[in-house]
Write a protein that holds these residues in place. Structure first.
Motif, PDB file in Angstrom:
ATOM      1  N   ALA A  19       0.842  -1.210   0.000  1.00  0.00           N
ATOM      2  CA  ALA A  19       0.000   0.000   0.000  1.00  0.00           C
ATOM      3  C   ALA A  19       0.870   1.252   0.000  1.00  0.00           C
ATOM      4  CB  ALA A  19      -0.941  -0.013   1.199  1.00  0.00           C
ATOM      5  N   ARG A  20       1.979   1.207   0.732  1.00  0.00           N
ATOM      6  CA  ARG A  20       2.898   2.355   0.766  1.00  0.00           C
ATOM      7  C   ARG A  20       3.481   2.613  -0.621  1.00  0.00           C
ATOM      8  NH1 ARG A  20       5.038   4.649   5.134  1.00  0.00           N
ATOM      9  NH2 ARG A  20       6.948   5.862   4.958  1.00  0.00           N
ATOM     10  N   LEU A  21       3.856   1.546  -1.314  1.00  0.00           N
ATOM     11  CA  LEU A  21       4.399   1.685  -2.660  1.00  0.00           C
ATOM     12  C   LEU A  21       3.358   2.287  -3.607  1.00  0.00           C
ATOM     13  CD1 LEU A  21       6.706   1.264  -4.651  1.00  0.00           C
ATOM     14  CD2 LEU A  21       5.922  -1.087  -4.961  1.00  0.00           C
ATOM     15  N   ILE A  22       2.119   1.864  -3.485  1.00  0.00           N
ATOM     16  CA  ILE A  22       1.043   2.424  -4.311  1.00  0.00           C
ATOM     17  C   ILE A  22       0.849   3.901  -3.993  1.00  0.00           C
ATOM     18  CG2 ILE A  22      -1.451   2.351  -4.765  1.00  0.00           C
ATOM     19  CD1 ILE A  22      -1.220  -0.730  -4.340  1.00  0.00           C
ATOM     20  N   ASN A  23       0.919   4.261  -2.705  1.00  0.00           N
ATOM     21  CA  ASN A  23       0.795   5.673  -2.328  1.00  0.00           C
ATOM     22  C   ASN A  23       1.882   6.517  -2.972  1.00  0.00           C
ATOM     23  OD1 ASN A  23      -1.514   5.468  -0.786  1.00  0.00           O
ATOM     24  ND2 ASN A  23      -0.391   5.130   1.117  1.00  0.00           N
ATOM     25  N   TYR A  24       3.084   5.972  -3.072  1.00  0.00           N
ATOM     26  CA  TYR A  24       4.190   6.717  -3.670  1.00  0.00           C
ATOM     27  C   TYR A  24       4.116   6.763  -5.191  1.00  0.00           C
ATOM     28  CZ  TYR A  24       6.971   6.968   0.656  1.00  0.00           C
ATOM     29  OH  TYR A  24       7.436   7.241   1.897  1.00  0.00           O
ATOM     30  N   ALA A  25       3.918   5.612  -5.807  1.00  0.00           N
ATOM     31  CA  ALA A  25       4.064   5.502  -7.261  1.00  0.00           C
ATOM     32  C   ALA A  25       2.759   5.660  -8.026  1.00  0.00           C
ATOM     33  CB  ALA A  25       4.703   4.160  -7.613  1.00  0.00           C
ATOM     34  N   GLY A  26       1.626   5.611  -7.342  1.00  0.00           N
ATOM     35  CA  GLY A  26       0.341   5.688  -8.034  1.00  0.00           C
ATOM     36  C   GLY A  26      -0.169   4.294  -8.332  1.00  0.00           C
ATOM     37  N   ASN A  27      -1.281   4.209  -9.057  1.00  0.00           N
ATOM     38  CA  ASN A  27      -1.900   2.903  -9.281  1.00  0.00           C
ATOM     39  C   ASN A  27      -1.794   2.411 -10.728  1.00  0.00           C
ATOM     40  OD1 ASN A  27      -3.706   4.610 -10.447  1.00  0.00           O
ATOM     41  ND2 ASN A  27      -5.400   4.149  -9.068  1.00  0.00           N
ATOM     42  N   ASP A  28      -0.917   2.993 -11.515  1.00  0.00           N
ATOM     43  CA  ASP A  28      -0.686   2.513 -12.870  1.00  0.00           C
ATOM     44  C   ASP A  28       0.068   1.185 -12.791  1.00  0.00           C
ATOM     45  OD1 ASP A  28      -0.468   2.961 -15.885  1.00  0.00           O
ATOM     46  OD2 ASP A  28       1.645   2.719 -15.291  1.00  0.00           O
ATOM     47  N   LEU A  29      -0.519   0.125 -13.369  1.00  0.00           N
ATOM     48  CA  LEU A  29       0.054  -1.220 -13.243  1.00  0.00           C
ATOM     49  C   LEU A  29       1.440  -1.336 -13.856  1.00  0.00           C
ATOM     50  CD1 LEU A  29      -3.080  -3.491 -13.757  1.00  0.00           C
ATOM     51  CD2 LEU A  29      -1.905  -2.920 -11.628  1.00  0.00           C
ATOM     52  N   GLU A  30       1.655  -0.697 -14.969  1.00  0.00           N
ATOM     53  CA  GLU A  30       2.979  -0.775 -15.605  1.00  0.00           C
ATOM     54  C   GLU A  30       4.041  -0.126 -14.722  1.00  0.00           C
ATOM     55  OE1 GLU A  30       5.220   0.513 -19.749  1.00  0.00           O
ATOM     56  OE2 GLU A  30       3.039   0.455 -19.688  1.00  0.00           O
ATOM     57  N   THR A  31       3.716   1.033 -14.175  1.00  0.00           N
ATOM     58  CA  THR A  31       4.648   1.706 -13.266  1.00  0.00           C
ATOM     59  C   THR A  31       4.930   0.841 -12.052  1.00  0.00           C
ATOM     60  OG1 THR A  31       3.842   3.874 -13.981  1.00  0.00           O
ATOM     61  CG2 THR A  31       4.999   3.790 -11.869  1.00  0.00           C
ATOM     62  N   LEU A  32       3.879   0.259 -11.475  1.00  0.00           N
ATOM     63  CA  LEU A  32       4.062  -0.593 -10.296  1.00  0.00           C
ATOM     64  C   LEU A  32       4.895  -1.829 -10.634  1.00  0.00           C
ATOM     65  CD1 LEU A  32       0.510  -0.276  -8.734  1.00  0.00           C
ATOM     66  CD2 LEU A  32       2.657   0.601  -7.775  1.00  0.00           C
ATOM     67  N   HIS A  33       4.699  -2.369 -11.822  1.00  0.00           N
ATOM     68  CA  HIS A  33       5.496  -3.524 -12.261  1.00  0.00           C
ATOM     69  C   HIS A  33       6.985  -3.161 -12.297  1.00  0.00           C
ATOM     70  CE1 HIS A  33       6.747  -7.031 -14.552  1.00  0.00           C
ATOM     71  NE2 HIS A  33       7.303  -6.220 -15.433  1.00  0.00           N
ATOM     72  N   HIS A  34       7.300  -2.007 -12.856  1.00  0.00           N
ATOM     73  CA  HIS A  34       8.700  -1.566 -12.932  1.00  0.00           C
ATOM     74  C   HIS A  34       9.265  -1.301 -11.534  1.00  0.00           C
ATOM     75  CE1 HIS A  34       8.824  -1.463 -17.247  1.00  0.00           C
ATOM     76  NE2 HIS A  34       7.787  -0.641 -17.299  1.00  0.00           N
ATOM     77  N   GLU A  35       8.443  -0.698 -10.681  1.00  0.00           N
ATOM     78  CA  GLU A  35       8.887  -0.436  -9.307  1.00  0.00           C
ATOM     79  C   GLU A  35       9.174  -1.745  -8.582  1.00  0.00           C
ATOM     80  OE1 GLU A  35       9.561   2.561  -7.651  1.00  0.00           O
ATOM     81  OE2 GLU A  35       9.426   3.311  -9.693  1.00  0.00           O
ATOM     82  N   MET A  36       8.315  -2.753  -8.780  1.00  0.00           N
ATOM     83  CA  MET A  36       8.502  -4.046  -8.126  1.00  0.00           C
ATOM     84  C   MET A  36       9.788  -4.723  -8.619  1.00  0.00           C
ATOM     85  SD  MET A  36       7.547  -6.051  -5.815  1.00  0.00           S
ATOM     86  CE  MET A  36       6.327  -4.839  -5.403  1.00  0.00           C
ATOM     87  N   GLU A  37      10.039  -4.652  -9.918  1.00  0.00           N
ATOM     88  CA  GLU A  37      11.284  -5.214 -10.453  1.00  0.00           C
ATOM     89  C   GLU A  37      12.500  -4.532  -9.829  1.00  0.00           C
ATOM     90  OE1 GLU A  37      11.279  -5.123 -14.722  1.00  0.00           O
ATOM     91  OE2 GLU A  37       9.824  -6.755 -14.859  1.00  0.00           O
ATOM     92  N   LYS A  38      12.426  -3.225  -9.692  1.00  0.00           N
ATOM     93  CA  LYS A  38      13.532  -2.472  -9.101  1.00  0.00           C
ATOM     94  C   LYS A  38      13.746  -2.877  -7.640  1.00  0.00           C
ATOM     95  CE  LYS A  38      12.703   1.888  -8.344  1.00  0.00           C
ATOM     96  NZ  LYS A  38      12.510   3.334  -8.530  1.00  0.00           N
ATOM     97  N   MET A  39      12.658  -2.986  -6.891  1.00  0.00           N
ATOM     98  CA  MET A  39      12.758  -3.361  -5.477  1.00  0.00           C
ATOM     99  C   MET A  39      13.348  -4.764  -5.328  1.00  0.00           C
ATOM    100  SD  MET A  39      11.458  -0.794  -3.761  1.00  0.00           S
ATOM    101  CE  MET A  39      10.749   0.685  -4.438  1.00  0.00           C
TER     102      MET A  39
END
Length: 194
Positions: A19-39
């Protein structure tokens, strides 16, 4: 979805931290996918902690500017200028930053006016477009308690003057933004003293 994606990569992510990651990066699935790969690449099959997210997550413009507005209203000089530095580091356009910051102050003003008039904090949703953005009114209700209408009016005037300056004058836009923040912080500080 984020917890499952982390698990597939051999990492752990709690629901709260997702939920914290979504608060930071927004709810765009592609963006979240890239953020998850980075993490996951960073922790190398370990636990993605809150500290990791705070350090690495890309913050979307709206989230970052909301942090800026909160720091200004709280009179937190250091935090306000740190967030402004982050926005410039991310090459955010000052006019866009100002537009989002102005919307934060408008939300605060609308909620303060509604509550002061004896209505609920959700009253502005009847007159302005808050569809799927009701959280903004809840956030404003939480943050507006110590603020007066006169303080918010003065702040909105500073935002308007800065908007006109950014759009019509030549000069260093960063200095204009820093000056605006200084003026808003002074107004917030006067509110605390009064």
């Amino acid at each position: 979805l984020l917890c499952a994606a982390a698990s597939k990569r051999g990492c752990e992510l709690s629901r709260q931290d997702a939920a914290r990651l979504i608060n930071y990066a927004g709810n765009d699935l592609e963006t979240l996918h890239h953020e998850m790969e980075k993490m996951c690449a960073y922790v190398e099959s370990g636990t993605i902690t809150r500290e990791t997210i705070d350090r690495l997550a890309t913050r979307n413009l709206e989230t970052t500017v909301f942090m800026l507005g909160k720091a200004i209203v709280a009179g937190n000089y250091d935090k306000a200028y740190q967030v402004l530095d982050l926005l410039f580091y991310q090459n955010e356009e000052p006019v866009n930053v100002l537009a989002v910051l102005s919307s934060v102050y408008l939300d605060l003003y609308r909620v303060r006016a509604a509550v002061q008039s004896g209505f609920s904090a959700q009253e502005p949703a009847k007159y302005f477009d808050y569809k799927k953005k009701e959280f903004r009114l809840r956030n404003a209700e939480r943050d507006v308690r110590p603020l007066s209408l006169s303080m918010l009016r003065a702040s909105l005037n500073v935002l308007l003057e800065t908007d006109v300056s950014l759009k019509s004058a030549r000069g260093n836009r960063r200095i204009m933004m820093e000056e605006m923040i200084a003026r808003l912080l002074i107004i917030a500080q006067k509110e605390k003293i009064a």
